[in-house]
Design a protein around this motif. Structure first.
Motif, PDB file in Angstrom:
ATOM      1  N   TYR A  22       0.793  -1.213   0.000  1.00  0.00           N
ATOM      2  CA  TYR A  22       0.000   0.000   0.000  1.00  0.00           C
ATOM      3  C   TYR A  22       0.834   1.275   0.000  1.00  0.00           C
ATOM      4  CZ  TYR A  22      -3.979  -2.990   1.131  1.00  0.00           C
ATOM      5  OH  TYR A  22      -4.937  -3.958   1.099  1.00  0.00           O
ATOM      6  N   ALA A  23       2.027   1.229   0.577  1.00  0.00           N
ATOM      7  CA  ALA A  23       2.827   2.445   0.739  1.00  0.00           C
ATOM      8  C   ALA A  23       3.072   3.116  -0.599  1.00  0.00           C
ATOM      9  CB  ALA A  23       4.160   2.107   1.401  1.00  0.00           C
ATOM     10  N   HIS A  54      -1.603  15.053   2.380  1.00  0.00           N
ATOM     11  CA  HIS A  54      -1.273  15.653   1.089  1.00  0.00           C
ATOM     12  C   HIS A  54       0.081  15.127   0.614  1.00  0.00           C
ATOM     13  CE1 HIS A  54      -4.616  18.466   1.132  1.00  0.00           C
ATOM     14  NE2 HIS A  54      -4.350  18.695   2.405  1.00  0.00           N
ATOM     15  N   ASN A  55       0.144  14.791  -0.666  1.00  0.00           N
ATOM     16  CA  ASN A  55       1.399  14.334  -1.250  1.00  0.00           C
ATOM     17  C   ASN A  55       2.358  15.509  -1.387  1.00  0.00           C
ATOM     18  OD1 ASN A  55       1.239  11.319  -2.538  1.00  0.00           O
ATOM     19  ND2 ASN A  55      -0.789  12.253  -2.382  1.00  0.00           N
ATOM     20  N   LEU A  82      -1.918  18.648  15.153  1.00  0.00           N
ATOM     21  CA  LEU A  82      -0.829  17.694  15.019  1.00  0.00           C
ATOM     22  C   LEU A  82      -0.326  17.729  13.581  1.00  0.00           C
ATOM     23  CD1 LEU A  82      -2.642  16.698  17.456  1.00  0.00           C
ATOM     24  CD2 LEU A  82      -1.644  14.449  17.047  1.00  0.00           C
ATOM     25  N   ILE A  83       0.991  17.760  13.430  1.00  0.00           N
ATOM     26  CA  ILE A  83       1.612  17.853  12.112  1.00  0.00           C
ATOM     27  C   ILE A  83       2.694  16.782  12.008  1.00  0.00           C
ATOM     28  CG2 ILE A  83       2.853  19.354  10.499  1.00  0.00           C
ATOM     29  CD1 ILE A  83       1.758  21.731  12.173  1.00  0.00           C
ATOM     30  N   GLY A  84       2.762  16.099  10.874  1.00  0.00           N
ATOM     31  CA  GLY A  84       3.783  15.071  10.713  1.00  0.00           C
ATOM     32  C   GLY A  84       4.189  14.877   9.273  1.00  0.00           C
ATOM     33  N   LYS A  85       5.283  14.161   9.089  1.00  0.00           N
ATOM     34  CA  LYS A  85       5.778  13.844   7.750  1.00  0.00           C
ATOM     35  C   LYS A  85       6.201  12.377   7.731  1.00  0.00           C
ATOM     36  CE  LYS A  85       8.124  16.940   5.569  1.00  0.00           C
ATOM     37  NZ  LYS A  85       9.201  17.878   5.165  1.00  0.00           N
ATOM     38  N   VAL A  86       5.780  11.654   6.653  1.00  0.00           N
ATOM     39  CA  VAL A  86       6.057  10.232   6.512  1.00  0.00           C
ATOM     40  C   VAL A  86       6.636   9.973   5.133  1.00  0.00           C
ATOM     41  CG1 VAL A  86       5.031   7.928   6.393  1.00  0.00           C
ATOM     42  CG2 VAL A  86       4.249   9.541   8.122  1.00  0.00           C
ATOM     43  N   ASN A  87       7.690   9.168   5.054  1.00  0.00           N
ATOM     44  CA  ASN A  87       8.287   8.800   3.778  1.00  0.00           C
ATOM     45  C   ASN A  87       7.359   7.850   3.020  1.00  0.00           C
ATOM     46  OD1 ASN A  87      10.081   6.749   2.098  1.00  0.00           O
ATOM     47  ND2 ASN A  87      11.234   8.660   2.277  1.00  0.00           N
ATOM     48  N   LYS A  88       7.115   8.120   1.738  1.00  0.00           N
ATOM     49  CA  LYS A  88       6.189   7.317   0.954  1.00  0.00           C
ATOM     50  C   LYS A  88       6.669   5.873   0.775  1.00  0.00           C
ATOM     51  CE  LYS A  88       4.148  10.964  -1.924  1.00  0.00           C
ATOM     52  NZ  LYS A  88       3.952  11.440  -3.319  1.00  0.00           N
ATOM     53  N   ASN A  89       7.949   5.685   0.568  1.00  0.00           N
ATOM     54  CA  ASN A  89       8.461   4.360   0.235  1.00  0.00           C
ATOM     55  C   ASN A  89       8.627   3.459   1.454  1.00  0.00           C
ATOM     56  OD1 ASN A  89       8.696   4.906  -2.594  1.00  0.00           O
ATOM     57  ND2 ASN A  89      10.522   6.115  -2.147  1.00  0.00           N
ATOM     58  N   PHE A 155      -2.063   6.396  12.745  1.00  0.00           N
ATOM     59  CA  PHE A 155      -3.401   6.367  12.155  1.00  0.00           C
ATOM     60  C   PHE A 155      -3.336   5.847  10.721  1.00  0.00           C
ATOM     61  CE2 PHE A 155      -6.932   8.183   9.843  1.00  0.00           C
ATOM     62  CZ  PHE A 155      -7.997   8.099  10.716  1.00  0.00           C
ATOM     63  N   TYR A 156      -2.324   6.258   9.985  1.00  0.00           N
ATOM     64  CA  TYR A 156      -2.205   5.828   8.589  1.00  0.00           C
ATOM     65  C   TYR A 156      -1.623   4.431   8.478  1.00  0.00           C
ATOM     66  CZ  TYR A 156      -3.769  10.351   7.115  1.00  0.00           C
ATOM     67  OH  TYR A 156      -4.559  11.452   6.916  1.00  0.00           O
ATOM     68  N   TYR A 157      -0.722   4.079   9.387  1.00  0.00           N
ATOM     69  CA  TYR A 157      -0.213   2.708   9.387  1.00  0.00           C
ATOM     70  C   TYR A 157      -1.364   1.732   9.639  1.00  0.00           C
ATOM     71  CZ  TYR A 157       2.313  -1.492  10.717  1.00  0.00           C
ATOM     72  OH  TYR A 157       2.767  -2.780  10.809  1.00  0.00           O
ATOM     73  N   LEU A 158      -2.262   2.128  10.533  1.00  0.00           N
ATOM     74  CA  LEU A 158      -3.434   1.315  10.830  1.00  0.00           C
ATOM     75  C   LEU A 158      -4.229   1.009   9.574  1.00  0.00           C
ATOM     76  CD1 LEU A 158      -5.440   0.176  13.027  1.00  0.00           C
ATOM     77  CD2 LEU A 158      -6.443   2.459  13.085  1.00  0.00           C
ATOM     78  N   ARG A 159      -4.276   1.970   8.669  1.00  0.00           N
ATOM     79  CA  ARG A 159      -5.058   1.818   7.445  1.00  0.00           C
ATOM     80  C   ARG A 159      -4.321   1.036   6.357  1.00  0.00           C
ATOM     81  NH1 ARG A 159      -6.886   7.692   5.930  1.00  0.00           N
ATOM     82  NH2 ARG A 159      -7.914   6.548   4.225  1.00  0.00           N
ATOM     83  N   GLN A 160      -3.029   0.777   6.562  1.00  0.00           N
ATOM     84  CA  GLN A 160      -2.269   0.039   5.554  1.00  0.00           C
ATOM     85  C   GLN A 160      -2.338  -1.466   5.744  1.00  0.00           C
ATOM     86  OE1 GLN A 160      -1.246   2.188   3.213  1.00  0.00           O
ATOM     87  NE2 GLN A 160      -2.083   3.617   4.717  1.00  0.00           N
ATOM     88  N   ILE A 161      -2.824  -1.907   6.895  1.00  0.00           N
ATOM     89  CA  ILE A 161      -2.850  -3.340   7.178  1.00  0.00           C
ATOM     90  C   ILE A 161      -3.869  -4.051   6.292  1.00  0.00           C
ATOM     91  CG2 ILE A 161      -3.365  -5.056   8.954  1.00  0.00           C
ATOM     92  CD1 ILE A 161      -2.385  -3.031  11.008  1.00  0.00           C
ATOM     93  N   ASP A 162      -3.495  -5.203   5.793  1.00  0.00           N
ATOM     94  CA  ASP A 162      -4.392  -6.023   4.978  1.00  0.00           C
ATOM     95  C   ASP A 162      -5.220  -6.898   5.916  1.00  0.00           C
ATOM     96  OD1 ASP A 162      -5.704  -7.523   3.136  1.00  0.00           O
ATOM     97  OD2 ASP A 162      -3.917  -8.472   2.283  1.00  0.00           O
ATOM     98  N   TYR A 163      -6.350  -6.382   6.372  1.00  0.00           N
ATOM     99  CA  TYR A 163      -7.163  -7.092   7.357  1.00  0.00           C
ATOM    100  C   TYR A 163      -7.768  -8.379   6.799  1.00  0.00           C
ATOM    101  CZ  TYR A 163      -6.647  -2.952  10.201  1.00  0.00           C
ATOM    102  OH  TYR A 163      -6.113  -1.929  10.932  1.00  0.00           O
TER     103      TYR A 163
END
Length: 255
Positions: A22-23, A54-55, A82-89, A155-163
């Motif tokens: 998903y990433a 936002h990308n 709350l503000i954060g930055k996450v690497n796409k890859n 929160f976004y990692y939670l949404r990446q899991i293949d339930y």
């Protein structure tokens, strides 16, 4: 009222399920939520929140704003960003900031993440206002291995899991760095269920339960139940959690 923001955020490592599939494929979005308070016959909307992604080049820029309603402000006012930055890859967070105005007091947490193989170091700086209005500054270094996130990127990692790949009762774990401590979050899959949304429509959702433990495996908060959409967006549709008095409920508001 202070826990309203935390309930929304606390939305996993022994099992690193489906993250690579998903990433890097998330579209810009703004998710709107209403936070309500339930105690006996009382059931009233107490707050609202907007979660945005936002990308931005090789990264995702994340933001969450949350605030209490005017009637709730009289008891405990919340204005949090709350503000954060996450690497796409890699889906690794690089920095995180929480700016809070809660109960008339100002606070700010900042975390910078550094990676060395499977080892993660978080440099945390915290600013807190005391009863006299004086702001103090403290710093702390947190360390962990495996999947490590902050209170926004989790929160976004939670949404990446293949339930769909999880058996009922199967668990996923990860570490969360806050401004002062590291906690383990454990997600337990409870299978599919049909739920009714705030607009009275029905949706099929994955029911998951998660809890938090601190050092020594001591439980650090009440369990939270969450229902996540079964489509590819994996949007959290409904959350419930217990408060010292009553219950908080969080509803997704489709736009």
């Amino acid at each position: 009222m202070k826990r309203l923001t935390c309930i929304l955020l606390l939305l996993i490592g022994s099992i690193y399920v489906g993250i690579s599939a998903y990433a890097g494929n998330l579209a810009d979005e703004n998710l709107h939520y209403v936070i309500s308070y339930k105690w006996g016959m009382i059931h009233k909307d107490a707050g609202e929140a907007v979660l945005s992604l936002h990308n931005s080049g090789d990264n995702y820029s994340l933001r969450l704003t949350a605030k209490t309603k005017p009637w709730a402000d009289k008891f405990f006012q919340v204005r949090d960003t709350l503000i954060g930055k996450v690497n796409k890859n890699t889906f690794h967070p690089s920095n995180y900031t929480k700016i809070s105005h809660e109960g008339g007091k100002y606070g700010k947490d900042q975390i910078t993440f550094l990676y060395n193989g499977n080892q993660v170091t978080g440099t945390c700086t915290r600013y807190k206002e005391d009863k006299k209005g004086k702001i103090s500054r403290s710093s702390k270094t947190l360390r962990a291995s495996g999947p490590v996130f902050d209170m926004l990127s989790i929160f976004y990692y939670l949404r990446q899991i293949d339930y769909s790949a999880l058996e009922k009762g199967e668990k996923v774990k990860a570490t969360i760095f806050s401004g002062s401590k590291a906690e383990t979050i454990t997600i337990r899959s409870l299978g599919k269920e049909k739920i009714k949304l705030r607009n009275k429509t029905e949706r099929e959702a994955y029911h998951i339960k998660f809890n938090f433990t601190s050092e020594g495996k001591k439980k650090s908060s009440e369990d939270i139940d969450t229902w996540i959409s079964t489509d590819s967006s994996h949007i959290p549709l409904y959350l419930t959690g217990s408060l010292p008095v009553g219950q908080v409920r969080v509803y997704y508001l489709p736009k």
